[in-house]
Motif scaffolding. Structure first.
Motif, PDB file in Angstrom:
ATOM      1  N   ALA A  28      23.329  39.119 -59.591  1.00 55.38           N
ATOM      2  CA  ALA A  28      23.160  37.700 -59.506  1.00 55.38           C
ATOM      3  C   ALA A  28      22.363  36.959 -60.577  1.00 55.38           C
ATOM      4  N   ASN A  29      21.240  37.575 -60.887  1.00 57.37           N
ATOM      5  CA  ASN A  29      20.488  36.779 -62.039  1.00 57.37           C
ATOM      6  C   ASN A  29      21.216  36.545 -63.341  1.00 57.37           C
ATOM      7  N   LEU A  30      21.687  37.851 -63.760  1.00 55.78           N
ATOM      8  CA  LEU A  30      22.624  37.757 -65.048  1.00 55.78           C
ATOM      9  C   LEU A  30      23.533  36.740 -64.917  1.00 55.78           C
ATOM     10  N   ALA A  31      24.445  36.709 -63.560  1.00 57.18           N
ATOM     11  CA  ALA A  31      25.591  35.762 -63.436  1.00 57.18           C
ATOM     12  C   ALA A  31      24.949  34.224 -63.814  1.00 57.18           C
ATOM     13  N   GLU A  32      24.050  34.066 -63.154  1.00 62.20           N
ATOM     14  CA  GLU A  32      23.351  32.685 -63.180  1.00 62.20           C
ATOM     15  C   GLU A  32      23.189  32.246 -64.605  1.00 62.20           C
ATOM     16  N   THR A  33      22.482  33.188 -65.141  1.00 62.56           N
ATOM     17  CA  THR A  33      22.034  33.112 -66.474  1.00 62.56           C
ATOM     18  C   THR A  33      23.327  32.888 -67.533  1.00 62.56           C
ATOM     19  N   LEU A  34      24.460  33.464 -67.395  1.00 64.20           N
ATOM     20  CA  LEU A  34      25.720  33.244 -68.295  1.00 64.20           C
ATOM     21  C   LEU A  34      26.178  32.099 -67.590  1.00 64.20           C
ATOM     22  N   LEU A  35      26.138  31.823 -66.609  1.00 71.36           N
ATOM     23  CA  LEU A  35      26.817  30.211 -66.272  1.00 71.36           C
ATOM     24  C   LEU A  35      26.047  29.130 -66.743  1.00 71.36           C
ATOM     25  N   ALA A  36      24.746  29.428 -66.779  1.00 72.11           N
ATOM     26  CA  ALA A  36      24.133  28.338 -67.453  1.00 72.11           C
ATOM     27  C   ALA A  36      23.990  28.276 -68.857  1.00 72.11           C
ATOM     28  N   ILE A  38      27.088  28.867 -70.394  1.00 67.73           N
ATOM     29  CA  ILE A  38      28.525  28.466 -70.464  1.00 67.73           C
ATOM     30  C   ILE A  38      28.447  26.969 -70.259  1.00 67.73           C
ATOM     31  N   THR A  39      27.685  26.591 -69.273  1.00 66.96           N
ATOM     32  CA  THR A  39      27.330  25.008 -69.105  1.00 66.96           C
ATOM     33  C   THR A  39      26.683  24.161 -70.394  1.00 66.96           C
ATOM     34  N   GLY A  40      26.008  25.211 -71.138  1.00 62.59           N
ATOM     35  CA  GLY A  40      25.354  24.493 -72.122  1.00 62.59           C
ATOM     36  C   GLY A  40      25.815  24.828 -73.305  1.00 62.59           C
ATOM     37  N   LEU A 178      34.963  26.703 -62.911  1.00 62.26           N
ATOM     38  CA  LEU A 178      34.506  25.266 -62.835  1.00 62.26           C
ATOM     39  C   LEU A 178      33.868  24.919 -64.173  1.00 62.26           C
ATOM     40  N   ALA A 179      32.932  25.849 -64.854  1.00 62.08           N
ATOM     41  CA  ALA A 179      32.182  25.785 -65.767  1.00 62.08           C
ATOM     42  C   ALA A 179      33.310  25.951 -67.046  1.00 62.08           C
ATOM     43  N   LEU A 180      34.268  26.600 -66.891  1.00 66.65           N
ATOM     44  CA  LEU A 180      35.294  26.861 -68.034  1.00 66.65           C
ATOM     45  C   LEU A 180      36.184  25.655 -68.266  1.00 66.65           C
ATOM     46  N   ASN A 181      36.369  25.214 -67.123  1.00 68.11           N
ATOM     47  CA  ASN A 181      37.621  23.945 -67.158  1.00 68.11           C
ATOM     48  C   ASN A 181      37.154  23.038 -68.090  1.00 68.11           C
TER      49      ASN A 181
END
Length: 188
Positions: A28-36, A38-40, A178-181
């Motif tokens: 979960a921690n790495l997934a949060e980092t990856l999503l952040a 992508i958002t950035g 949602l982040a990739l959209n």
């Protein structure tokens, strides 16, 4: 008793292997980092960081990042394989949970038949021979039930863990979509 011993050895092996597998599956921690990332707008860096990960969740997210126009389909394809890997060995435990008490009962029945044969040959003059045989026969039932109980608890834990991991995967896969959209819209 030999089949019950084999069942218990196989059950212990599957339980230990699954415990090792699930001990190393949290991400979960790495997934949060990856999503952040992508958002950035650091999509390529996030994809590089996810690439080659041994963690099921990260492999699923990596598939979605590799196909930003259809991340859901890409992730679904990987989820099938990852869930199959999570379930590996569980049918064996399920079979052992069901089979062990039956093997124990079979052993008891065979022992009872032997005890009655001793009674038929020697008559009622040797009750200790008969009761000793019956007591020995009941050990098989107790052993079968013990093996089943010992395998049932981890089996149910692993099923619950797979359900929890599936929910986590769905959560992060939806967030990745949602982040990739917006990224997909910008590239069109």
């Amino acid at each position: 008793m030999l089949p019950l011993a084999a069942c218990s050895i196989v059950a212990v092996a599957v339980i230990l292997e699954r415990m090792y597998f699930f001990r190393h599956s949290g991400a979960a921690n790495l997934a949060e980092t990856l999503l952040a990332m992508i958002t950035g707008n650091q999509r390529e860096e996030a994809a590089d960081r996810a690439k080659g990960s041994p963690l099921p969740l990260i492999r699923i997210l990596a598939a979605g990042m590799a196909h930003p126009y259809q991340p859901a389909k890409a992730m679904e394809a990987v989820v099938v394989n990852e869930l199959a890997a999570m379930r590996r060995g569980l049918p064996i435990l399920d079979t052992i949970v069901t089979l062990s008490p039956l093997l124990g009962l079979l052993g008891t029945i065979i022992g009872m038949i032997d005890s009655f044969q001793v009674m038929a040959l020697s008559g009622m003059g040797q009750p200790r021979a008969v009761t000793g045989g019956i007591a020995e026969a009941l050990i098989a039932t107790a052993t079968g039930i013990t093996v089943a109980v010992i395998a049932l608890i981890p089996y149910n834990y692993f099923l619950a863990r797979i359900e929890r991991e599936t929910e986590i995967i769905e959560h992060y896969a939806t967030r990745l979509e949602l982040a990739l959209n917006p990224a997909a819209e910008q590239q069109r």
